[in-house]
Design a protein around this motif. Sequence first.
Motif, PDB file in Angstrom:
ATOM      1  N   THR A  19     -29.366  48.969   6.494  1.00 19.61           N
ATOM      2  CA  THR A  19     -29.504  48.882   7.952  1.00 19.61           C
ATOM      3  C   THR A  19     -28.192  48.468   8.617  1.00 19.61           C
ATOM      4  O   THR A  19     -27.707  49.130   9.524  1.00 19.61           O
ATOM      5  N   TRP A  20     -27.615  47.352   8.194  1.00 20.23           N
ATOM      6  CA  TRP A  20     -26.393  46.865   8.844  1.00 20.23           C
ATOM      7  C   TRP A  20     -25.253  46.555   7.875  1.00 20.23           C
ATOM      8  O   TRP A  20     -24.084  46.613   8.252  1.00 20.23           O
ATOM      9  N   GLY A  21     -25.544  46.281   6.627  1.00 21.00           N
ATOM     10  CA  GLY A  21     -24.525  45.827   5.687  1.00 21.00           C
ATOM     11  C   GLY A  21     -23.387  46.810   5.471  1.00 21.00           C
ATOM     12  O   GLY A  21     -22.205  46.428   5.471  1.00 21.00           O
ATOM     13  N   TRP A  22     -23.720  48.091   5.310  1.00 23.67           N
ATOM     14  CA  TRP A  22     -22.685  49.090   5.023  1.00 23.67           C
ATOM     15  C   TRP A  22     -21.752  49.299   6.203  1.00 23.67           C
ATOM     16  O   TRP A  22     -20.626  49.798   6.046  1.00 23.67           O
TER      17      TRP A  22
ATOM     18  N   VAL B 278     -21.037  43.617   0.074  1.00 26.98           N
ATOM     19  CA  VAL B 278     -22.175  44.259   0.748  1.00 26.98           C
ATOM     20  C   VAL B 278     -23.229  44.739  -0.255  1.00 26.98           C
ATOM     21  O   VAL B 278     -24.424  44.756   0.070  1.00 26.98           O
ATOM     22  N   THR B 279     -22.794  45.122  -1.461  1.00 29.48           N
ATOM     23  CA  THR B 279     -23.783  45.563  -2.456  1.00 29.48           C
ATOM     24  C   THR B 279     -24.557  44.396  -3.048  1.00 29.48           C
ATOM     25  O   THR B 279     -25.552  44.605  -3.749  1.00 29.48           O
ATOM     26  N   SER B 280     -24.117  43.173  -2.777  1.00 28.19           N
ATOM     27  CA  SER B 280     -24.873  42.005  -3.237  1.00 28.19           C
ATOM     28  C   SER B 280     -26.058  41.720  -2.312  1.00 28.19           C
ATOM     29  O   SER B 280     -26.929  40.907  -2.636  1.00 28.19           O
ATOM     30  N   LEU B 281     -26.084  42.379  -1.142  1.00 28.78           N
ATOM     31  CA  LEU B 281     -27.209  42.219  -0.213  1.00 28.78           C
ATOM     32  C   LEU B 281     -28.430  42.955  -0.747  1.00 28.78           C
ATOM     33  O   LEU B 281     -28.323  43.864  -1.580  1.00 28.78           O
ATOM     34  N   ASP B 282     -29.605  42.590  -0.256  1.00 35.29           N
ATOM     35  CA  ASP B 282     -30.801  43.349  -0.628  1.00 35.29           C
ATOM     36  C   ASP B 282     -30.768  44.713   0.052  1.00 35.29           C
ATOM     37  O   ASP B 282     -30.032  44.924   1.015  1.00 35.29           O
ATOM     38  N   ASP B 283     -31.545  45.646  -0.455  1.00 35.09           N
ATOM     39  CA  ASP B 283     -31.489  47.034   0.021  1.00 35.09           C
ATOM     40  C   ASP B 283     -31.752  47.146   1.521  1.00 35.09           C
ATOM     41  O   ASP B 283     -31.120  47.959   2.214  1.00 35.09           O
ATOM     42  N   ALA B 284     -32.680  46.363   2.033  1.00 33.92           N
ATOM     43  CA  ALA B 284     -33.007  46.457   3.465  1.00 33.92           C
ATOM     44  C   ALA B 284     -31.799  46.107   4.319  1.00 33.92           C
ATOM     45  O   ALA B 284     -31.470  46.809   5.281  1.00 33.92           O
TER      46      ALA B 284
END
Length: 343
Positions: A81-84, A71-77
């Motif tokens: 919003t949904w990744g965490w 999930v930390t490999s995703l961009d901040d947005a």
Amino acid sequence: MPSYAAIGVAAPALLIILRILQGFGASAELGSAITVAYEHADEKTRGKYGAYPVIGAQIGLLAASLAVAAVTSLDDAALYTWGWRVPFIASFAIVVVGYWIRRAMPESEEFEKVATEARQRKGFQILRDLVRGNWRGLVVVAAVYGGYSALSYTFKTFSLSYLTEFQGVAKNVGALGVTFASIAAIIACPLIGRLSDRVDTRKVMIGAAIGVTLMAFPAFWLFDTGRSPLIWGVMVVTTGVLAPMIMVAASPFMARQFPTEVRASGIGTGREVSGAAAGGLAPIIALTMVTLSPTHSAWGVSLLIIGCAVLVIGGGLFDQSRRVARTATAASAVAEAAEPQRR
């Protein structure tokens, strides 16, 4: 779950409450799992079966570290919003599986032998009997698990902050170290369990604690080099081998500190209180000592780790299993003598 923009400060408060409830559930499961593993094994395989709950915890830690990496490999947005939320939602599937296993699992033969009146006691009565008759076992479990929890979390959590904040090491180096250590622990735990069936579990546990004391200062000397292979090596040895060795051996050891009728409650109570206090405070104390040091020296943290290991050793030396066995034998003899009279 609603965001801060939707419900304000209630959003983080609700997240914290749910996380605490999740922690209560996970911790309670481990104590019960240790009890079930102990009571379903015979005397010659209790080390082997005692390793299974620890392996499960290590698999969970590995899965968590991989989930965080993903999930930390995703961009901040996307992350905020949904990744965490993804790891939390995925955990519900594990809860369902755990509930199904719980419902399908029979009671152990050892527990079935406990007198009916003992099995029908309510929560307060169990706690009263536990404190009155088995307080020594509670102290032993609190010392062993408190020491283990404190040294384990110091290596697993504080060391990550130490490496990034005070040694300038990239965050992914420490995270990879935890992942490598979890893999090592998954491999090591079955071997340690078999060793515990051949060697007295207390000796295995104390030997691992002595190993931790010997690594307390060298671990930070190697951390201070900032070299990734050395950092990973320290994490594998401390949290991948020595800490799991303490816990695998401690599983049957802690179970032996209590009679059957209060075993699960005894392990759970001793673990929860000491684990929350020691495991929660040790990394904070370690971080405070390093922050207040003019040179950010970690020698105080090494002494803290040694103190935690000494707690484990002290708990091992005050083993109550023989006293518990004698009491159980005497109670069984009294019950057998009274049986003809009831007939």
